[in-house]
Design a protein around this motif. Structure first.
Motif, PDB file in Angstrom:
ATOM      1  N   VAL A  50      26.218  95.397  47.594  1.00 23.76           N
ATOM      2  CA  VAL A  50      25.653  94.178  47.010  1.00 23.76           C
ATOM      3  C   VAL A  50      24.273  94.605  46.875  1.00 23.76           C
ATOM      4  O   VAL A  50      23.253  94.924  47.800  1.00 23.76           O
ATOM      5  CB  VAL A  50      25.716  93.111  48.110  1.00 23.76           C
ATOM      6  N   THR A  51      23.627  94.163  45.529  1.00 24.26           N
ATOM      7  CA  THR A  51      22.118  94.756  45.193  1.00 24.26           C
ATOM      8  C   THR A  51      21.416  93.280  44.900  1.00 24.26           C
ATOM      9  O   THR A  51      21.952  92.688  44.004  1.00 24.26           O
ATOM     10  CB  THR A  51      22.194  95.545  44.155  1.00 24.26           C
ATOM     11  N   GLN A  52      20.494  93.072  45.685  1.00 24.37           N
ATOM     12  CA  GLN A  52      19.431  92.016  45.544  1.00 24.37           C
ATOM     13  C   GLN A  52      17.942  92.445  44.760  1.00 24.37           C
ATOM     14  O   GLN A  52      17.541  93.470  45.292  1.00 24.37           O
ATOM     15  CB  GLN A  52      19.219  91.350  46.757  1.00 24.37           C
ATOM     16  N   THR A  53      17.642  91.708  43.915  1.00 23.08           N
ATOM     17  CA  THR A  53      16.148  91.971  43.419  1.00 23.08           C
ATOM     18  C   THR A  53      15.608  90.617  43.034  1.00 23.08           C
ATOM     19  O   THR A  53      16.256  89.561  42.822  1.00 23.08           O
ATOM     20  CB  THR A  53      16.267  92.761  42.110  1.00 23.08           C
ATOM     21  N   PRO A  54      14.349  90.552  43.423  1.00 22.38           N
ATOM     22  CA  PRO A  54      13.308  91.446  43.890  1.00 22.38           C
ATOM     23  C   PRO A  54      13.422  91.673  45.591  1.00 22.38           C
ATOM     24  O   PRO A  54      14.147  90.683  46.115  1.00 22.38           O
ATOM     25  CB  PRO A  54      12.007  91.145  43.444  1.00 22.38           C
ATOM     26  N   LYS A  55      12.749  92.570  46.191  1.00 27.99           N
ATOM     27  CA  LYS A  55      12.845  92.612  47.455  1.00 27.99           C
ATOM     28  C   LYS A  55      11.791  91.654  48.209  1.00 27.99           C
ATOM     29  O   LYS A  55      11.952  91.134  49.218  1.00 27.99           O
ATOM     30  CB  LYS A  55      12.487  94.008  48.042  1.00 27.99           C
ATOM     31  N   PHE A  56      10.706  91.402  47.391  1.00 22.48           N
ATOM     32  CA  PHE A  56       9.472  90.659  47.789  1.00 22.48           C
ATOM     33  C   PHE A  56       9.239  89.801  46.516  1.00 22.48           C
ATOM     34  O   PHE A  56       9.058  90.283  45.486  1.00 22.48           O
ATOM     35  CB  PHE A  56       8.341  91.452  48.389  1.00 22.48           C
ATOM     36  N   GLN A  57       8.721  88.614  46.832  1.00 24.58           N
ATOM     37  CA  GLN A  57       8.191  87.688  45.796  1.00 24.58           C
ATOM     38  C   GLN A  57       7.172  86.749  46.387  1.00 24.58           C
ATOM     39  O   GLN A  57       7.450  86.072  47.427  1.00 24.58           O
ATOM     40  CB  GLN A  57       9.268  87.033  45.105  1.00 24.58           C
ATOM     41  N   VAL A  58       6.192  86.420  45.545  1.00 21.55           N
ATOM     42  CA  VAL A  58       5.288  85.418  46.054  1.00 21.55           C
ATOM     43  C   VAL A  58       5.147  84.204  44.999  1.00 21.55           C
ATOM     44  O   VAL A  58       4.863  84.930  43.613  1.00 21.55           O
ATOM     45  CB  VAL A  58       3.893  85.868  46.424  1.00 21.55           C
ATOM     46  N   LEU A  59       5.512  83.129  45.168  1.00 21.00           N
ATOM     47  CA  LEU A  59       5.301  82.213  44.055  1.00 21.00           C
ATOM     48  C   LEU A  59       4.374  81.159  44.494  1.00 21.00           C
ATOM     49  O   LEU A  59       3.977  80.919  45.757  1.00 21.00           O
ATOM     50  CB  LEU A  59       6.644  81.374  43.991  1.00 21.00           C
ATOM     51  N   LYS A  60       3.866  80.571  43.528  1.00 25.17           N
ATOM     52  CA  LYS A  60       2.907  79.229  43.601  1.00 25.17           C
ATOM     53  C   LYS A  60       3.727  78.151  43.601  1.00 25.17           C
ATOM     54  O   LYS A  60       4.976  77.832  42.846  1.00 25.17           O
ATOM     55  CB  LYS A  60       1.777  79.199  42.478  1.00 25.17           C
ATOM     56  N   THR A  61       3.519  76.986  44.182  1.00 28.05           N
ATOM     57  CA  THR A  61       4.233  75.620  44.303  1.00 28.05           C
ATOM     58  C   THR A  61       4.396  75.205  42.941  1.00 28.05           C
ATOM     59  O   THR A  61       3.448  75.408  42.060  1.00 28.05           O
ATOM     60  CB  THR A  61       3.341  74.709  45.166  1.00 28.05           C
ATOM     61  N   GLY A  62       5.709  74.893  42.447  1.00 28.73           N
ATOM     62  CA  GLY A  62       5.943  74.452  41.261  1.00 28.73           C
ATOM     63  C   GLY A  62       6.453  75.231  40.444  1.00 28.73           C
ATOM     64  O   GLY A  62       7.064  75.274  39.287  1.00 28.73           O
ATOM     65  N   GLN A  63       6.256  76.764  40.530  1.00 31.24           N
ATOM     66  CA  GLN A  63       6.955  77.866  39.671  1.00 31.24           C
ATOM     67  C   GLN A  63       8.420  78.021  39.951  1.00 31.24           C
ATOM     68  O   GLN A  63       8.931  77.354  40.797  1.00 31.24           O
ATOM     69  CB  GLN A  63       6.141  79.201  40.175  1.00 31.24           C
ATOM     70  N   SER A  64       8.758  78.422  38.822  1.00 28.45           N
ATOM     71  CA  SER A  64      10.615  78.687  39.006  1.00 28.45           C
ATOM     72  C   SER A  64      10.613  80.093  38.732  1.00 28.45           C
ATOM     73  O   SER A  64       9.826  80.805  38.236  1.00 28.45           O
ATOM     74  CB  SER A  64      11.223  77.960  37.660  1.00 28.45           C
ATOM     75  N   MET A  65      11.881  80.524  39.619  1.00 29.84           N
ATOM     76  CA  MET A  65      12.157  82.055  39.404  1.00 29.84           C
ATOM     77  C   MET A  65      13.766  82.041  39.542  1.00 29.84           C
ATOM     78  O   MET A  65      14.156  81.178  40.214  1.00 29.84           O
ATOM     79  CB  MET A  65      11.369  82.837  40.419  1.00 29.84           C
ATOM     80  N   THR A  66      14.356  83.319  39.360  1.00 30.59           N
ATOM     81  CA  THR A  66      15.689  83.609  39.543  1.00 30.59           C
ATOM     82  C   THR A  66      15.524  84.802  40.673  1.00 30.59           C
ATOM     83  O   THR A  66      15.251  85.891  40.254  1.00 30.59           O
ATOM     84  CB  THR A  66      16.274  83.791  38.365  1.00 30.59           C
ATOM     85  N   LEU A  67      16.464  84.825  41.699  1.00 33.64           N
ATOM     86  CA  LEU A  67      16.811  85.521  42.554  1.00 33.64           C
ATOM     87  C   LEU A  67      18.112  86.476  41.925  1.00 33.64           C
ATOM     88  O   LEU A  67      18.998  85.746  41.829  1.00 33.64           O
ATOM     89  CB  LEU A  67      16.946  85.426  43.983  1.00 33.64           C
ATOM     90  N   GLN A  68      18.107  87.632  41.600  1.00 29.35           N
ATOM     91  CA  GLN A  68      19.193  88.383  41.337  1.00 29.35           C
ATOM     92  C   GLN A  68      20.085  89.016  42.258  1.00 29.35           C
ATOM     93  O   GLN A  68      19.794  89.438  43.289  1.00 29.35           O
ATOM     94  CB  GLN A  68      18.737  89.378  40.140  1.00 29.35           C
TER      95      GLN A  68
END
Lengths: 113, 111
Positions: free
Chosen positions: A4-22
């Motif tokens: 099982v592979t996850q990316t990214p390992k680390f992430q910093v987001l600002k409040t309100g931003q969107s992102m996808t964890l793979q």
């Protein structure tokens, strides 16, 4: 065999931003799931999928979306990040309904500021 | 509500002695119980499991005991080794692999 592979390992987001964890698995497992780990809380189930095209909610689904278009991939989407979503996220896969031994990815540490 | 509880956040034992990690659950529908081990910066890895129709399962140095009437399970590690130092999660499942985890117990095995 990557497992099982996850990316990214680390992430910093600002409040309100969107992102996808793979999350991707190469074991041809039917079942995949997303957990978050918070101090003193153990791992809590966010969403899970019993096969391509089928998803369902876990304990703490609010603020997250998932889809399962292929057997291999199970991305987790944060629609509008909040500081309460700061956590370590783990993706897991299982062979099938009669097998509860889950294989976990290495985790994604997410910080929302 | 936490359906699986590990009330000891940490445990320290001497190398060669027995480690006993405890877990309690509240939902009588759980029919499968598992222990996972987690090292820092890694995902949990499966250690041992037990079905609700059994009361004991053994795998090398690891034994899991299940007491259904008390809704309690325990993991025994004998003898404990420094490499066993990790966080141990108890988990329980029912229907569609919906696993519920305890908060974890950090085991430290001192040489």
């Amino acid at each position: 065999n990557a497992g099982v592979t996850q990316t990214p390992k680390f992430q910093v987001l600002k409040t309100g931003q969107s992102m996808t964890l793979q999350c991707a698995q190469d074991m041809n497992h039917e079942y995949m799931s997303w957990y978050r780990q918070d101090p003193g809380m153990g791992l809590r189930l966010i969403h899970y999928s019993v096969g391509a095209g089928i998803t369902d909610q876990g304990e703490v689904p609010n603020g997250y979306n998932v889809s399962r278009s292929t057997t291999e991939d199970f991305p987790l989407r944060l629609l509008s990040a909040a500081p309460s979503q700061t956590s370590v996220y783990f993706c897991a896969s299982t062979r099938g309904p009669s097998d509860t031994e889950a294989f976990f990815g290495q985790g994604t540490r997410l910080t929302v500021v | 509500d936490q359906q699986v509880k590990q009330n000891s956040p940490s445990l320290s034992v001497q190398e060669g002695r027995i480690s006993i990690l405890n877990c309690d659950y509240t939902n009588s529908m759980f029919d499968y119980f598992l222990w996972y081990k987690k090292y820092p910066a890694e995902g949990p890895t499966f250690l041992i499991s037990i079905s609700s129709i059994k009361d004991k399962n053994e795998d090398g140095r690891f034994t899991v005991f299940l007491n259904k009437s008390a809704k309690h399970l325990s993991l025994h590690i004998v003898p404990s080794q420094p490499g066993d130092s990790a966080v141990y999660f108890c988990a329980a499942s029912y229907l569609n692999n919906d696993m519920r985890f305890g908060a974890g117990t950090r085991l430290t095995v001192k040489p």
